[in-house]
Design an enzyme around this catalytic site. Structure first.
Site, PDB file in Angstrom:
ATOM      1  N   ASP A 129     -42.455 -26.939  97.701  1.00 40.52           N
ATOM      2  CA  ASP A 129     -43.470 -27.778  97.972  1.00 40.52           C
ATOM      3  C   ASP A 129     -43.328 -29.024  96.904  1.00 40.52           C
ATOM      4  O   ASP A 129     -43.780 -28.803  95.765  1.00 40.52           O
ATOM      5  CB  ASP A 129     -45.034 -27.313  97.894  1.00 40.52           C
ATOM      6  CG  ASP A 129     -45.915 -28.187  98.089  1.00 40.52           C
ATOM      7  OD1 ASP A 129     -45.815 -29.391  98.596  1.00 40.52           O
ATOM      8  OD2 ASP A 129     -47.227 -27.959  97.916  1.00 40.52           O
ATOM      9  N   SER A 144     -47.701 -23.955 100.622  1.00 37.07           N
ATOM     10  CA  SER A 144     -48.037 -25.354 100.434  1.00 37.07           C
ATOM     11  C   SER A 144     -49.375 -25.438  99.616  1.00 37.07           C
ATOM     12  O   SER A 144     -50.066 -24.082  99.386  1.00 37.07           O
ATOM     13  CB  SER A 144     -48.197 -26.021 101.636  1.00 37.07           C
ATOM     14  OG  SER A 144     -48.898 -25.462 102.539  1.00 37.07           O
ATOM     15  N   CYS A 145     -49.901 -26.272  99.132  1.00 36.23           N
ATOM     16  CA  CYS A 145     -51.566 -26.549  98.584  1.00 36.23           C
ATOM     17  C   CYS A 145     -52.238 -25.858  99.095  1.00 36.23           C
ATOM     18  O   CYS A 145     -52.389 -26.092 100.300  1.00 36.23           O
ATOM     19  CB  CYS A 145     -51.443 -28.127  98.289  1.00 36.23           C
ATOM     20  SG  CYS A 145     -52.878 -28.334  97.468  1.00 36.23           S
ATOM     21  N   PRO A 146     -53.115 -25.217  98.482  1.00 40.83           N
ATOM     22  CA  PRO A 146     -53.228 -24.849  97.154  1.00 40.83           C
ATOM     23  C   PRO A 146     -52.502 -23.646  96.686  1.00 40.83           C
ATOM     24  O   PRO A 146     -52.738 -23.284  95.495  1.00 40.83           O
ATOM     25  CB  PRO A 146     -54.879 -24.847  97.038  1.00 40.83           C
ATOM     26  CG  PRO A 146     -55.165 -24.003  97.983  1.00 40.83           C
ATOM     27  CD  PRO A 146     -54.418 -24.490  99.333  1.00 40.83           C
TER      28      PRO A 146
END
Length: 83
Positions: free
Chosen positions: A43, A16-18
């Site tokens: 994601d 997931s981010c980043p």
């Protein structure tokens, strides 16, 4: 699926981010001009994150983004070209 023929495929499923952006940036750095990177993510945020990154980064172009499914799970596929 897309009509693009990627030079490389980057699997960032489960991240997931980043991290999808971080890993994509590193993979694009390894490409030659004109080559295409296919990024496969689970994601949903990668749709906006990678588009935003490509739009604000010199030397890369977001060619296409697709939402698909694999084994009942949503997949988000991005095609990024190094300019």
């Amino acid at each position: 699926m897309s009509e693009y023929e990627p030079t490389e495929t980057l699997d960032v499923k489960g991240l997931s981010c980043p991290m999808p952006v971080v890993k994509t940036r590193g993979a694009v750095d390894d490409l030659s001009s004109g080559e295409i990177l296919e990024v496969v993510s689970t994601d949903s945020g990668s749709m906006s994150d990678l588009k935003g990154w490509a739009d604000t980064t010199d030397g890369v172009a977001m060619l296409d983004q697709e939402e698909t499914e694999e084994g009942g799970d949503a997949l988000f596929v991005h095609y990024i070209q190094k300019e």
